[in-house]
Write a protein that holds these residues in place. Structure first.
Motif, PDB file in Angstrom:
ATOM      1  N   TRP A  82       5.116  -7.414 -31.140  1.00  0.00           N
ATOM      2  CA  TRP A  82       4.503  -6.104 -30.827  1.00  0.00           C
ATOM      3  C   TRP A  82       3.183  -5.797 -31.233  1.00  0.00           C
ATOM      4  O   TRP A  82       2.411  -4.728 -30.974  1.00  0.00           O
ATOM      5  N   LYS A 121       2.238  -2.491 -29.462  1.00  0.00           N
ATOM      6  CA  LYS A 121       3.143  -2.049 -28.561  1.00  0.00           C
ATOM      7  C   LYS A 121       4.285  -1.151 -28.984  1.00  0.00           C
ATOM      8  O   LYS A 121       4.620  -1.687 -30.335  1.00  0.00           O
ATOM      9  N   ASN A 124       8.748  -0.318 -25.834  1.00  0.00           N
ATOM     10  CA  ASN A 124       8.748  -1.224 -24.698  1.00  0.00           C
ATOM     11  C   ASN A 124       7.284  -1.312 -23.905  1.00  0.00           C
ATOM     12  O   ASN A 124       6.626  -2.218 -23.556  1.00  0.00           O
ATOM     13  N   ASN A 125       6.969  -0.202 -23.246  1.00  0.00           N
ATOM     14  CA  ASN A 125       5.995   0.011 -22.200  1.00  0.00           C
ATOM     15  C   ASN A 125       4.810   0.783 -22.664  1.00  0.00           C
ATOM     16  O   ASN A 125       3.734   0.847 -22.045  1.00  0.00           O
ATOM     17  N   TRP A 126       4.704   1.365 -23.892  1.00  0.00           N
ATOM     18  CA  TRP A 126       3.770   1.966 -24.495  1.00  0.00           C
ATOM     19  C   TRP A 126       3.017   1.219 -25.440  1.00  0.00           C
ATOM     20  O   TRP A 126       3.766   0.394 -26.244  1.00  0.00           O
ATOM     21  N   TYR A 163      -0.127   2.874 -21.287  1.00  0.00           N
ATOM     22  CA  TYR A 163       1.158   2.537 -20.750  1.00  0.00           C
ATOM     23  C   TYR A 163       0.979   1.262 -19.905  1.00  0.00           C
ATOM     24  O   TYR A 163      -0.008   1.074 -19.049  1.00  0.00           O
ATOM     25  N   THR A 164       2.158   0.401 -19.938  1.00  0.00           N
ATOM     26  CA  THR A 164       2.180  -0.890 -19.130  1.00  0.00           C
ATOM     27  C   THR A 164       3.425  -0.795 -18.319  1.00  0.00           C
ATOM     28  O   THR A 164       4.350  -0.399 -19.027  1.00  0.00           O
ATOM     29  N   SER A 165       3.131  -1.287 -17.194  1.00  0.00           N
ATOM     30  CA  SER A 165       4.601  -1.325 -16.349  1.00  0.00           C
ATOM     31  C   SER A 165       5.541  -2.324 -16.837  1.00  0.00           C
ATOM     32  O   SER A 165       6.632  -2.537 -16.344  1.00  0.00           O
ATOM     33  N   GLY A 166       5.122  -3.244 -17.574  1.00  0.00           N
ATOM     34  CA  GLY A 166       5.890  -4.497 -18.155  1.00  0.00           C
ATOM     35  C   GLY A 166       6.189  -5.646 -16.909  1.00  0.00           C
ATOM     36  O   GLY A 166       5.586  -5.312 -16.231  1.00  0.00           O
ATOM     37  N   ALA A 170       1.438  -7.161 -14.945  1.00  0.00           N
ATOM     38  CA  ALA A 170       1.766  -5.738 -15.038  1.00  0.00           C
ATOM     39  C   ALA A 170       0.334  -4.826 -14.863  1.00  0.00           C
ATOM     40  O   ALA A 170      -0.605  -5.331 -14.993  1.00  0.00           O
ATOM     41  N   GLU A 172      -1.754  -1.435 -16.168  1.00  0.00           N
ATOM     42  CA  GLU A 172      -1.779  -0.679 -17.283  1.00  0.00           C
ATOM     43  C   GLU A 172      -2.672   0.349 -16.993  1.00  0.00           C
ATOM     44  O   GLU A 172      -3.758   0.170 -16.485  1.00  0.00           O
TER      45      GLU A 172
END
Length: 200
Positions: A82, A121, A124-126, A163-166, A170, A172
């Motif tokens: 993270w 992080k 998960n995606n933020w 925000y990231t799409s993962g 990805a 962002e």
């Protein structure tokens, strides 16, 4: 003759000895290379940022319109799943126009910067983004009838959320606030960025 033969045997023996001695070194070298490759694959992620900014307001009695666009490659070291940190570089193009009751004045500039960032992080995606950078940029001074320009170093301190799409590759997006921005500046302190990342 015997001396030459003995020298040949000795030389041949030394070649064999050195060759055999090299195998452990080669194996160790391959092991080190594998460890290095493993480090870059597992502990480092890469990104390419794209920033866009526009402001329209009054500055020192002038109506100002400023547009900026830039790119910013970055790389981060993963301390754990993270938390990461690393260097960031940027190059930006800015065009600005200032107008009063008599005339319109404009200038263009190509600026660059270098800095350090950290990311945390969550969910998960933020992620939370923090950054300290040094920018070398064009500063404009407005005088009646003309603009005077000079290059200066400026510090920025950003704090924002993104925000990231993962996934391995990805996209962002993130929004930052510049706590070092001069409240009397024609620039707005909010910085919008978008880009892609690999292995973030």
């Amino acid at each position: 003759m015997n001396v030459l033969k003995n020298l040949n045997y000795l030389t041949f023996g030394m070649v064999i000895f050195l060759s055999l001695s090299a195998f452990p070194l080669m194996a160790q070298s391959k092991k080190n290379k594998k460890e290095q490759i493993s480090y870059w694959k597992e502990k480092v992620w890469y990104g390419g940022g794209f920033n866009l900014g526009f402001s329209s307001n009054y500055y020192d009695g002038y109506q100002s319109n400023v547009f900026g666009i830039g790119v910013s490659p970055m790389a981060g070291h993963k301390f754990n799943h993270w938390l990461s940190a690393g260097p960031r570089f940027s190059i930006d193009f800015t065009t600005a126009k200032f107008s009063d009751a008599f005339d319109t004045y404009s200038y263009n500039s190509l600026d660059f910067g270098v800095g350090l960032f950290s990311r945390m992080k969550f969910l998960n995606n933020w992620f939370v983004h923090m950054e300290y950078s040094w920018l070398n940029e064009t500063i404009a001074y407005l005088y009646p009838g003309y603009i005077e320009k000079e290059r200066q170093w400026r510090d920025i301190l950003l704090f924002g959320i993104g925000y990231t799409s993962g996934g391995d590759v990805a996209y962002e997006i993130y929004v930052n606030y510049d706590f070092f921005e001069d409240p009397d500046s024609y620039r707005v302190p909010i910085v919008y960025r978008a880009g892609i990342s690999f292995k973030f």
